[in-house]
Design a protein around this motif. Structure first.
Motif, PDB file in Angstrom:
ATOM      1  N   HIS A  59       0.829  -1.211   0.000  1.00 21.60           N
ATOM      2  CA  HIS A  59       0.000   0.000   0.000  1.00 21.60           C
ATOM      3  C   HIS A  59       0.857   1.251   0.000  1.00 21.60           C
ATOM      4  O   HIS A  59       0.570   2.209  -0.726  1.00 21.60           O
ATOM      5  CB  HIS A  59      -0.922   0.026   1.224  1.00 21.60           C
ATOM      6  N   ARG A  60       1.921   1.268   0.794  1.00 26.26           N
ATOM      7  CA  ARG A  60       2.785   2.455   0.857  1.00 26.26           C
ATOM      8  C   ARG A  60       3.372   2.764  -0.521  1.00 26.26           C
ATOM      9  O   ARG A  60       3.450   3.930  -0.932  1.00 26.26           O
ATOM     10  CB  ARG A  60       3.905   2.212   1.873  1.00 26.26           C
ATOM     11  N   HIS A  63       0.413   3.976  -2.859  1.00 22.83           N
ATOM     12  CA  HIS A  63      -0.108   5.266  -2.397  1.00 22.83           C
ATOM     13  C   HIS A  63       0.838   6.387  -2.840  1.00 22.83           C
ATOM     14  O   HIS A  63       0.381   7.444  -3.306  1.00 22.83           O
ATOM     15  CB  HIS A  63      -0.242   5.254  -0.873  1.00 22.83           C
ATOM     16  N   THR A  64       2.123   6.153  -2.722  1.00 24.31           N
ATOM     17  CA  THR A  64       3.100   7.156  -3.163  1.00 24.31           C
ATOM     18  C   THR A  64       2.993   7.407  -4.657  1.00 24.31           C
ATOM     19  O   THR A  64       3.039   8.559  -5.117  1.00 24.31           O
ATOM     20  CB  THR A  64       4.526   6.678  -2.811  1.00 24.31           C
ATOM     21  N   SER A  70       0.327   6.824  -6.595  1.00 24.35           N
ATOM     22  CA  SER A  70      -0.972   7.413  -6.945  1.00 24.35           C
ATOM     23  C   SER A  70      -0.993   8.914  -6.671  1.00 24.35           C
ATOM     24  O   SER A  70      -1.715   9.658  -7.346  1.00 24.35           O
ATOM     25  CB  SER A  70      -2.099   6.721  -6.185  1.00 24.35           C
ATOM     26  N   LYS A  71      -0.216   9.376  -5.697  1.00 27.71           N
ATOM     27  CA  LYS A  71      -0.172  10.809  -5.417  1.00 27.71           C
ATOM     28  C   LYS A  71       0.394  11.590  -6.600  1.00 27.71           C
ATOM     29  O   LYS A  71       0.116  12.779  -6.756  1.00 27.71           O
ATOM     30  CB  LYS A  71       0.671  11.089  -4.170  1.00 27.71           C
ATOM     31  N   ALA A  91       9.021   5.769  -3.111  1.00 28.66           N
ATOM     32  CA  ALA A  91       8.288   4.665  -2.495  1.00 28.66           C
ATOM     33  C   ALA A  91       9.234   3.598  -1.969  1.00 28.66           C
ATOM     34  O   ALA A  91       9.024   3.050  -0.873  1.00 28.66           O
ATOM     35  CB  ALA A  91       7.321   4.058  -3.511  1.00 28.66           C
ATOM     36  N   GLY A 109      -6.625   4.431  -8.394  1.00 24.15           N
ATOM     37  CA  GLY A 109      -6.659   4.316  -6.949  1.00 24.15           C
ATOM     38  C   GLY A 109      -7.436   3.143  -6.399  1.00 24.15           C
ATOM     39  O   GLY A 109      -7.482   2.960  -5.179  1.00 24.15           O
ATOM     40  N   THR A 137      -4.932   0.788  -4.870  1.00 26.77           N
ATOM     41  CA  THR A 137      -4.373   1.421  -3.678  1.00 26.77           C
ATOM     42  C   THR A 137      -5.347   1.339  -2.510  1.00 26.77           C
ATOM     43  O   THR A 137      -4.964   1.053  -1.370  1.00 26.77           O
ATOM     44  CB  THR A 137      -4.035   2.895  -3.972  1.00 26.77           C
ATOM     45  N   ALA A 138      -6.638   1.592  -2.768  1.00 26.20           N
ATOM     46  CA  ALA A 138      -7.643   1.504  -1.708  1.00 26.20           C
ATOM     47  C   ALA A 138      -7.748   0.076  -1.178  1.00 26.20           C
ATOM     48  O   ALA A 138      -7.917  -0.149   0.031  1.00 26.20           O
ATOM     49  CB  ALA A 138      -8.994   1.971  -2.235  1.00 26.20           C
ATOM     50  N   ARG A 171      -4.698  -0.560   0.984  1.00 24.24           N
ATOM     51  CA  ARG A 171      -4.785   0.179   2.247  1.00 24.24           C
ATOM     52  C   ARG A 171      -5.703  -0.537   3.235  1.00 24.24           C
ATOM     53  O   ARG A 171      -5.384  -0.656   4.427  1.00 24.24           O
ATOM     54  CB  ARG A 171      -5.294   1.596   2.000  1.00 24.24           C
ATOM     55  N   ASP A 185      -4.477  -1.855   6.849  1.00 26.72           N
ATOM     56  CA  ASP A 185      -5.061  -1.384   8.103  1.00 26.72           C
ATOM     57  C   ASP A 185      -5.485  -2.533   9.004  1.00 26.72           C
ATOM     58  O   ASP A 185      -5.556  -2.379  10.233  1.00 26.72           O
ATOM     59  CB  ASP A 185      -6.264  -0.478   7.821  1.00 26.72           C
TER      60      ASP A 185
END
Length: 595
Positions: free
Chosen positions: A278-279, A282-283, A285-286, A325, A544, A547-548, A551, A555
Motif C-alpha cells: 500500500h505504501r 499510495h506514493t 498514486s499521489k 516509495a 486508486g 491502492t484503496a 490500504r 489497516d
C-alpha cells in the motif's frame, strides 16, 4: 416509436459531402419511424488546429480558456449538420452541451458527466425533429463550459442513449467495426460481429483504438448496446453488448491486442509485511500516474519483488515516485526497462476452457520470444516482452487461436433488448443529506462486488531459467496432469532466473507440484490460500482502486502474498486464515456492507 442515437466522428464530418452523407443516414432512420438524436465531433483536424493556435499565443494556456476554445469545434459541426438535415427536407435543431443541460464536474479539459437534463431534447424529438447535439462538452454548476477529454464525444453519445432509454447507440467511424486485432499488423485480422463490454474494455485499454475505455464503462454501467459501424457503407459492424448476448460457445479467445509503448518498473527487496505494498502504490498514486499491470510474486527470505507497468511517456515521473516509495518501505532498490510491450489475449470462453495459457506460451516459444512477466484475469492473459518482438508476438498468438478462422463466417442477425429490459440506475445531481456518501455522478466508479475464494492453493517455482519456452513447458505439463489453473503470476527476471507462481484447486496442488518438479528450481506449495478479488465498472479510468484495496488490507494487518490485475478486476492472495477478515475489510472499504 423507438429512439436511436447516432454519433459521427471527426473523419465522418470532415467536409460538406461527408456532413450531407451523415445527414442522410440520420434521415433514413427517421423515415423508418425512429426518433433520432445525432452527436457529432469537431470536423477533421479542427481540435488539433485549435490547440496549435492556442499554443502560438500562450505556451501554457489556462484550462478554462482551452475548454472555451475547443468547444467551438463541435459547435460549428452541429450547426452545419442541422443545416444539412433541413436542406434535405427534415426539420432539425442543434444544441450545445450546455443547452441540453449536460452538467459535469469542474475539472477542465477532462470533466466527468454528473447528470443530463432530458426535457429540452425530449420536447424537440416530440416535435418530429432530428436533434443534433455537440459531443465532447458540457457545463459545470457555475455555468463554465467544460470538455470531457479523450473519447468525449463517444461518452456524450452513450450517456444520452442511457438517459433517454435509446434502443442502441450507433458509433460511425472510418473503420467498419472492431477487429480480432490490429489489421495494420496482422492482415488476417477479422471483424468481430459481437463482443462483450468486458472484452471490449480489455481490448480498448490495450490500444484497440476504435473506442475509448470511458465510453465502454458507461455503456456497461447503463446497459447501452453499442453498434460500431463504418460511415462509408451500410454493412453491419460490431455490436458491443452484455455478456449473455456476446458469448460464443466453444470459443476461448475472441481477440488479441498489443500495447506497444510500455515501460516496466520493479521495486526490489520489498519487505514482506502488511502495508508495504500500500505504501508503494499510495506514493505512486499521489503523482496521478495510471498504473497498468501490477505483479507481485511470493516472497523469498522475507522479501518480494513488486513490478508494474506504465505508459512509456510516464516513465521519468514514475521513476521519481518509485524511488521515493522504495525508500519509504526500506526496499533494496528500483530497476526499470523502457523497451517493453504487452501482448494479451481476451475472451469470455477462458472461464470454461483449459489450456489457453499453454497455447499462448507455446506460440511465443515457437517464435523464440521470451516472456518477462505474466498476469491473468478471468478473461485475459497478458505477457510482457521485448518491444522488438511485439509485432511477431501478436501475429503468433492471433494465429495460434485461429482468430482469422473463428470470425470468418457470416455474422448472425442481432437485435438488442428493448430499452425497458435493461438496467438504468442513474445518480441524481443533487443528493439529499441522507445520501451524502453516495456517488453523485453518472461516471462515478461502481464497485460491483468483492469475492473470496478459499478453495485454492498456491504453487511456486523459484529460480527457474528465464528463457523462451520455459513457461510453455511448465503449463503443458500441468495441463497434461489434468490440473485447472486460475491465477498466473510471473515477475521479471533477476540475474537470469525468475519465479513463477500459479493457483490451483487445493486438492490438485500436490499433483501440480509433481508435474513441474522436473523443470528445475525449487517448488513450494502453500495449501491454505485466500484469493480476494475486487471487480467494478470504471476501474480503468478511475485510478486508486488497487491502492484503496491495499490500504484496507494493511489497516487490518493482512499481508499480501500475490497480486495480479486487469481492467475490471484486482486479485490478491493472502493467508486463508485471514480470508473472512479481509473480505469484511474490503466490503467496508468499498461500502458494500451498506448496500
Amino acid at each position: 416509436m423507438g429512439l436511436l442515437v447516432q454519433k459521427f466522428g471527426g473523419t465522418s464530418v470532415a467536409d460538406s459531402n461527408k456532413i450531407l452523407a451523415a445527414a442522410r443516414r440520420a434521415i433514413q432512420a427517421h423515415q423508418r419511424g425512429d426518433q433520432v438524436l445525432v452527436v457529432v465531433s469537431a470536423r477533421g483536424h479542427t481540435t488539433d488546429e485549435l490547440i496549435e493556435l492556442a499554443r502560438e499565443i500562450n505556451e501554457r494556456p489556462p484550462a478554462r480558456e482551452m475548454d472555451m476554445l475547443l468547444s467551438t469545434g463541435e459547435q460549428i459541426t452541429v450547426a452545419l449538420m442541422a443545416m444539412a438535415v433541413e436542406a434535405l427536407g427534415v426539420p432539425a435543431i442543434s444544441f450545445t452541451g450546455a443547452q441540453i443541460g449536460l452538467v459535469t464536474d469542474s475539472f477542465h479539459t477532462k470533466a466527468r458527466i454528473r447528470n443530463i437534463s432530458t426535457d429540452r431534447v425530449k420536447a424537440a424529438l416530440g416535435q418530429g425533429r432530428i436533434v443534433i447535439v455537440a459531443g465532447f462538452q458540457g457545463v459545470d454548476e457555475d455555468y463554465n463550459i467544460t470538455t470531457l477529454g479523450r473519447g468525449g464525444s463517444d461518452t456524450t453519445a452513450v450517456a444520452l442513449a442511457a438517459v433517454l432509454g435509446a434502443s442502441a447507440c450507433e458509433i460511425y467511424t472510418d473503420v467498419d467495426g472492431v477487429y480480432t486485432t490490429d489489421p495494420r499488423i496482422v492482415p488476417e485480422a477479422r471483424k468481430i460481429d459481437r463482443i462483450s463490454y468486458d472484452e471490449m474494455l480489455e481490448l480498448a485499454s490495450l490500444g484497440a483504438g476504435v473506442m475509448h475505455s470511458r465510453s465502454i464503462e458507461f455503456a456497461k454501467k447503463y446497459g447501452v448496446p453499442i453498434h460500431v459501424r463504418s460511415s462509408l457503407s451500410d454493412a453491419p459492424g460490431t455490436w458491443i453488448v452484455a455478456e449473455a448476448d456476446a458469448r460464443r460457445l466453444g470459443v476461448p479467445v475472441n481477440g488479441a491486442a498489443l500495447a506497444r509503448e510500455e515501460a516496466r518498473i520493479t521495486i526490489l527487496g520489498v519487505p514482506d509485511r502488511p502495508g508495504a505494498v500500500h505504501r508503494i502504490f499510495h506514493t505512486i498514486s499521489k503523482a496521478a500516474i495510471v498504473v497498468d499491470m501490477i505483479v507481485q510474486n511470493v516472497a523469498v527470505d522475507g522479501k518480494a519483488e513488486v513490478s508494474f507497468t506504465v505508459a512509456k511517456d510516464d516513465l521519468p515521473e514514475t521513476l521519481s515516485a518509485a524511488e521515493e516509495a522504495a525508500g519509504a518501505v526500506d526496499a533494496d532498490g528500483v530497476r526499470h526497462d523502457a523497451n517493453v510491450s504487452k501482448v494479451s489475449v481476451v475472451g469470455l470462453g477462458m472461464r470454461t476452457h483449459t489450456g489457453v495459457a499453454t497455447t499462448m506460451f507455446e506460440a511465443l516459444a515457437a517464435e523464440g520470444i521470451n516472456i518477462q512477466m505474466i498476469t491473468t484475469s478471468e478473461i485475459k492473459i497478458s505477457v510482457l516482452i521485448e518491444r522488438t518482438h511485439a509485432a511477431a508476438a501478436l501475429r503468433a498468438v492471433h494465429k495460434a487461436f485461429l482468430l482469422d478462422e473463428i470470425h470468418a463466417e457470416a455474422p448472425q442477425p442481432f437485435r438488442p433488448s428493448p430499452a425497458g429490459e435493461r438496467p438504468l440506475k442513474l445518480v441524481p445531481l443533487v443528493a439529499s443529506d441522507a445520501d451524502a456518501d453516495l456517488p453523485r455522478g453518472m461516471e462515478d466508479l461502481v464497485i460491483a462486488g468483492v469475492d473470496l475464494d478459499e478453495t485454492q492453493a498456491n504453487v511456486a517455482l523459484f529460480g527457474v531459467p528465464d528463457e523462451p519456452g520455459h513457461a510453455a513447458r511448465v503449463f503443458r505439463a500441468i495441463g497434461d496432469a489434468g490440473v485447472m489453473v486460475d491465477m498466473i503470476v510471473q515477475n521479471v527476471s533477476l540475474d537470469g532466473l525468475t519465479d513463477l507462481s500459479f493457483t490451483v484447486p487445493r486438492e490438485s496442488a500436490e499433483r501440480a507440484a509433481e508435474a513441474v518438479r522436473p523443470f528445475g528450481g525449487t517448488v513450494a506449495v502453500e495449501p491454505e490460500l485466500a484469493k480476494l478479488a475486487v471487480a467494478g465498472v470504471g476501474m480503468r479510468t478511475h485510478t486508486g482502486v488497487a491502492t484503496a484495496m491495499f490500504r484496507a488490507l494493511a489497516d487490518a494487518s493482512i499481508n499480501i502474498k500475490l497480486i495480479n490485475t486487469s481492467e475490471v478486476r484486482v486479485n490478491v492472495g493472502a493467508d486463508r486464515a485471514n480470508g473472512q477478515l479481509a473480505l469484511a475489510c474490503l466490503r467496508k472499504a468499498f461500502r458494500l456492507d451498506e448496500a
